[in-house]
Design an enzyme around this catalytic site. Structure first.
Site, PDB file in Angstrom:
ATOM      1  N   HIS A 122      38.915  13.831  45.580  1.00 14.99           N
ATOM      2  CA  HIS A 122      39.374  13.213  46.828  1.00 14.99           C
ATOM      3  C   HIS A 122      40.481  14.104  47.411  1.00 14.99           C
ATOM      4  CE1 HIS A 122      41.600  10.200  49.253  1.00 14.99           C
ATOM      5  NE2 HIS A 122      40.516   9.451  49.213  1.00 14.99           N
ATOM      6  N   ASP A 199      43.052  11.163  37.924  1.00 17.62           N
ATOM      7  CA  ASP A 199      43.117  10.318  39.120  1.00 17.62           C
ATOM      8  C   ASP A 199      42.250   9.097  38.829  1.00 17.62           C
ATOM      9  OD1 ASP A 199      42.612   9.019  41.477  1.00 17.62           O
ATOM     10  OD2 ASP A 199      42.074  10.819  42.617  1.00 17.62           O
ATOM     11  N   GLN A 202      39.360   5.392  41.162  1.00 22.82           N
ATOM     12  CA  GLN A 202      38.044   4.743  41.060  1.00 22.82           C
ATOM     13  C   GLN A 202      37.715   4.368  39.607  1.00 22.82           C
ATOM     14  OE1 GLN A 202      36.396   3.758  43.646  1.00 22.82           O
ATOM     15  NE2 GLN A 202      37.553   4.884  45.189  1.00 22.82           N
ATOM     16  N   LYS A 225      43.002  -1.168  45.339  1.00 16.78           N
ATOM     17  CA  LYS A 225      41.589  -1.052  44.948  1.00 16.78           C
ATOM     18  C   LYS A 225      41.297  -1.944  43.751  1.00 16.78           C
ATOM     19  CE  LYS A 225      41.259   3.805  46.315  1.00 16.78           C
ATOM     20  NZ  LYS A 225      40.456   3.882  47.546  1.00 16.78           N
ATOM     21  N   CYS A 363      36.579  11.435  52.503  1.00 12.46           N
ATOM     22  CA  CYS A 363      37.811  12.097  52.003  1.00 12.46           C
ATOM     23  C   CYS A 363      37.503  13.114  50.920  1.00 12.46           C
ATOM     24  CB  CYS A 363      38.833  11.079  51.490  1.00 12.46           C
ATOM     25  SG  CYS A 363      39.504  10.057  52.777  1.00 12.46           S
TER      26      CYS A 363
HETATM   27  N1  PMP Z   1      41.538   9.380  44.653  1.00 11.95           N
HETATM   28  C1  PMP Z   1      40.363   8.755  44.711  1.00 11.95           C
HETATM   29  C2  PMP Z   1      39.271   9.132  43.747  1.00 11.95           C
HETATM   30  C3  PMP Z   1      40.163   7.744  45.650  1.00 11.95           C
HETATM   31  O1  PMP Z   1      38.990   7.109  45.707  1.00 11.95           O
HETATM   32  C4  PMP Z   1      41.219   7.401  46.539  1.00 11.95           C
HETATM   33  C5  PMP Z   1      41.040   6.331  47.595  1.00 11.95           C
HETATM   34  N2  PMP Z   1      39.841   6.393  48.294  1.00 11.95           N
HETATM   35  C6  PMP Z   1      42.430   8.069  46.415  1.00 11.95           C
HETATM   36  C7  PMP Z   1      42.551   9.054  45.473  1.00 11.95           C
HETATM   37  C8  PMP Z   1      43.588   7.758  47.296  1.00 11.95           C
HETATM   38  O2  PMP Z   1      44.033   6.438  47.088  1.00 11.95           O
HETATM   39  P1  PMP Z   1      45.114   5.777  48.039  1.00 11.95           P
HETATM   40  O3  PMP Z   1      44.648   6.010  49.436  1.00 11.95           O
HETATM   41  O4  PMP Z   1      45.115   4.338  47.649  1.00 11.95           O
HETATM   42  O5  PMP Z   1      46.414   6.449  47.755  1.00 11.95           O
END
Ligand code: PMP
Length: 405
Positions: A122, A199, A202, A225, A363
């Protein structure tokens, strides 16, 4: 016993119409809807039991302090971290990664050093490391992805050099839904003396991690999430590293003594929690984790696996649909494309029938490039979704496709 009707009653947001159609919410990888238990506790704290934490001599401040620390203990237990002091509250995954990139970078990264990330990350797990590399004149190295979506873990040993300072990979991809072999990655990294950040954005939502079992050095996730409030999250770090890292932000609560000549810092975890933290959100997040445990992780997994398998089968019945990342094991999301049709057009048409799905680069622009597309469509399921909702969405998808063809 898992009773889907009863579960759905716990989530007020599911019972609404958009554009006059019952909402079908398939964007759970972006953020999940909140159970009433979380909404109620956050309301109660905002309407009644609010007092700033840690410095209070009064009832409300003490109550909120106890709740904040109880939340920390719940999260410690959820991750099976060795110590509460290793749990730092943040405002989310992005905040946790940026915090680590700064503090770890200040302490351990110098000119000519290297950070390894994967091709499937991401943007939140790419850009903070690029910024660090720019600041320190270090470089970013990329672990590639196979055609079936698996990380090319066998290439990791040759990517690691004596200059590698940190490896950062997702526990599960937000695009392909594939669960990465983090324990294996960590073992390879540790054999070369390199720490690993996972990270967990997910992964936390699908049962979290046993951080001691995988021997992870850092782990980040977002509360929103995980059925908790927005603006909450966690950075886990092994004490041996956190104790060595400089603070990310200065301010109240992160100090031991302050004078104009010299400031000394508080111990862990407060060294990394400058200012008034989101204690209301933290307690909301604890409430979310309690709710999920009461629902039962086995029940949650069973429901989500049956939904994603069913959706896969239904999608494959449609001509021209291509699901990306065939590798297993998967979480509960699917990213796909439809020949000759722009993903955003489908998502916009589905939205008008009350169905919330994701479309675009998700993203993860480097991963889109890897698969030679500009964007994908994504259905991501929660245990509160149903097969009937999938049927409705597939019918809407077929109609949208016919209209756009
Ligand atoms: N890493 C991953 C794998 C994600 O799916 C996301 C959110 N889509 C993020 C980072 C970023 O999370 P946040 O926007 O809640 O900071």
């Amino acid at each position: 016993m898992f009773n889907i009707n009863k579960i759905r009653q716990d989530f007020p947001a599911l019972h609404q119409e958009v554009y006059g159609k019952p909402l079908i919410y398939f964007d759970n990888a972006a953020t999940t809807q909140k159970p009433k238990a979380v909404i109620d506790v956050v309301n109660e704290m905002n309407s009644k039991t609010n007092g700033n934490i840690h410095r209070a001599f009064h009832y409300l401040g003490n109550l909120c302090t106890e709740r904040y620390e109880a939340a920390r203990e719940t999260i410690r237990r959820y991750l099976n971290a060795a110590k509460k002091e290793e749990i730092i509250f943040t405002s989310g995954t992005t905040a946790g990664i940026n915090m680590l990139a700064f503090s770890f970078g200040e302490r351990y990264v110098h000119t000519g050093d290297e950070i390894i990330i994967s091709e499937a990350e991401h943007h939140s797990n790419i850009v903070p490391w690029q910024l660090l590399c720019e600041r320190k004149d270090a470089s970013l190295k990329i672990l590639p992805v196979h055609d079936d979506g698996r990380l090319a873990v066998e290439k990791l040993p040759e990517l690691i050099t004596s200059r590698t300072r940190l490896i950062c990979v997702a526990q599960a991809s937000n695009v392909l839904g594939i669960r990465n072999p983090v324990k294996e990655i960590i073992a390879i990294a540790h054999a070369h003396g390199v720490p690993v950040m996972i990270d967990g954005a997910q992964g936390a939502v699908h049962g979290g991690i046993d951080i001691q079992d995988v021997d992870g050095d850092f782990y980040v996730f977002s509360g929103h999430k995980l059925y908790g409030p927005t603006g909450t999250g966690v950075l886990y770090g092994k004490e041996k590293y956190l104790a060595e890292l400089p603070p990310y932000q200065g301010g109240g609560e992160m100090i031991d003594t302050v004078s104009f000549e010299r400031t000394t810092y508080a111990g862990l975890p407060l060294k990394f929690e400058a200012g008034t933290p989101n204690y209301t959100g933290a307690y909301g997040l604890k409430t979310a984790i309690d709710y999920l445990e009461q629902t039962g992780w086995d029940n949650i997994h069973q429901q989500e696996t049956s939904l994603v398998n069913y959706a896969m089968q239904r999608l494959q019945e449609i001509d021209g649909v291509h699901v990306y990342g065939a590798a297993q094991p998967k979480t509960s999301l699917l990213a796909f494309g439809i020949n000759g049709i722009h993903p955003s057009d489908i998502a916009l048409l589905m939205d008008k029938t009350g169905i919330a799905v994701r479309a675009g680069h998700l993203c993860a622009q480097p991963l889109m490039r890897r698969f030679g597309v500009q964007g994908m469509l994504r259905f991501s399921f929660s245990f509160y979704n149903t097969k009937e909702e999938i049927d409705t969405a597939i019918t809407a998808l077929i109609k949208a496709k016919q209209l756009l063809a």
